[in-house]
Design a protein around this motif. Structure first.
Motif, PDB file in Angstrom:
ATOM      1  N   GLN A 138     -22.268  -5.414  28.781  1.00 43.99           N
ATOM      2  CA  GLN A 138     -22.100  -3.993  28.486  1.00 43.99           C
ATOM      3  C   GLN A 138     -23.394  -3.391  27.955  1.00 43.99           C
ATOM      4  O   GLN A 138     -23.785  -2.298  28.366  1.00 43.99           O
ATOM      5  CB  GLN A 138     -20.977  -3.773  27.468  1.00 43.99           C
ATOM      6  CG  GLN A 138     -19.600  -4.022  28.031  1.00 43.99           C
ATOM      7  CD  GLN A 138     -18.519  -3.944  26.973  1.00 43.99           C
ATOM      8  OE1 GLN A 138     -18.801  -3.962  25.766  1.00 43.99           O
ATOM      9  NE2 GLN A 138     -17.282  -3.875  27.404  1.00 43.99           N
ATOM     10  N   ASN A 141     -25.934  -3.521  31.155  1.00 41.88           N
ATOM     11  CA  ASN A 141     -25.590  -2.759  32.359  1.00 41.88           C
ATOM     12  C   ASN A 141     -25.145  -1.330  32.110  1.00 41.88           C
ATOM     13  O   ASN A 141     -25.358  -0.468  32.951  1.00 41.88           O
ATOM     14  CB  ASN A 141     -24.510  -3.498  33.147  1.00 41.88           C
ATOM     15  CG  ASN A 141     -25.004  -4.822  33.673  1.00 41.88           C
ATOM     16  OD1 ASN A 141     -26.167  -4.977  33.996  1.00 41.88           O
ATOM     17  ND2 ASN A 141     -24.126  -5.808  33.730  1.00 41.88           N
ATOM     18  N   GLN A 142     -24.509  -1.098  30.990  1.00 42.31           N
ATOM     19  CA  GLN A 142     -23.984   0.232  30.740  1.00 42.31           C
ATOM     20  C   GLN A 142     -24.664   0.935  29.581  1.00 42.31           C
ATOM     21  O   GLN A 142     -24.333   2.067  29.268  1.00 42.31           O
ATOM     22  CB  GLN A 142     -22.470   0.147  30.490  1.00 42.31           C
ATOM     23  CG  GLN A 142     -21.741  -0.408  31.701  1.00 42.31           C
ATOM     24  CD  GLN A 142     -20.394  -1.004  31.348  1.00 42.31           C
ATOM     25  OE1 GLN A 142     -19.900  -0.837  30.254  1.00 42.31           O
ATOM     26  NE2 GLN A 142     -19.807  -1.713  32.279  1.00 42.31           N
ATOM     27  N   GLY A 143     -25.595   0.245  28.951  1.00 46.73           N
ATOM     28  CA  GLY A 143     -26.307   0.861  27.836  1.00 46.73           C
ATOM     29  C   GLY A 143     -25.402   1.186  26.671  1.00 46.73           C
ATOM     30  O   GLY A 143     -25.701   2.043  25.864  1.00 46.73           O
ATOM     31  N   LYS A 144     -24.260   0.494  26.590  1.00 46.65           N
ATOM     32  CA  LYS A 144     -23.313   0.777  25.515  1.00 46.65           C
ATOM     33  C   LYS A 144     -23.916   0.397  24.178  1.00 46.65           C
ATOM     34  O   LYS A 144     -24.471  -0.672  24.011  1.00 46.65           O
ATOM     35  CB  LYS A 144     -22.011   0.018  25.732  1.00 46.65           C
ATOM     36  CG  LYS A 144     -20.979   0.358  24.688  1.00 46.65           C
ATOM     37  CD  LYS A 144     -19.607  -0.037  25.133  1.00 46.65           C
ATOM     38  CE  LYS A 144     -18.634   0.399  24.047  1.00 46.65           C
ATOM     39  NZ  LYS A 144     -17.315   0.560  24.522  1.00 46.65           N
TER      40      LYS A 144
END
Length: 147
Positions: A138, A141-144
């Motif tokens: 996360q 890949n999602q910059g969370k």
């Protein structure tokens, strides 16, 4: 995101203390350089200097936390590197001093309960490894952002 490094550390011959290495060896993200090491050493500063994002993975006792934690890290030179080992904050500070750059960094801490001599993880540690891998994916890949 540019260069990403994940460094899992701990003693893989002390059961759950090997969580960090297990996570690093389990990661299968094509855009992440994954390293499994016994301890954080000053030599890792060169690798960190070339990274835009660093993720450190380590074990903790279940008495400290029963859940996988993700914390942001900042360089901290007050934790002196003793001998040949460092903690993530002091290693980031060393990287900043030596190379004038320090990556954005996260610390993934996974609970374990068995730190005796052995090469198998406890069930809680195995579950934590899976959760840690998901959280790292996360972040990458999602910059969370976790806080």
């Amino acid at each position: 995101m540019g260069n990403i490094v994940a460094i899992g550390y701990g003693n893989d011959l002390r059961s759950d203390d090997g969580i960090g290495q297990r996570v690093a060896n389990t990661l299968q993200l094509s855009n992440v350089k994954s390293l499994a090491v016994h301890q954080l050493t000053p030599e890792l500063a060169e690798i960190l200097a070339n990274a835009d994002l660093a993720i450190f993975i380590d074990a903790c006792l279940t008495s400290e936390s029963s859940e996988v934690q993700v914390r942001s890290l900042s360089p901290n030179s007050s934790n002196i590197i003793t001998g040949h080992t460092a903690d993530p904050r002091s290693l980031l500070a060393l990287t900043q001093v030596l190379y004038g750059h320090c990556p954005t960094a996260w610390w993934v801490i996974v609970p374990g309960e068995d730190f005796t001599v052995g090469d198998r993880l406890s069930p809680i540690a195995e579950q934590g490894v899976a959760i840690a891998v998901e959280k790292i994916a996360q972040i990458v890949n999602q910059g969370k952002i976790y806080e």
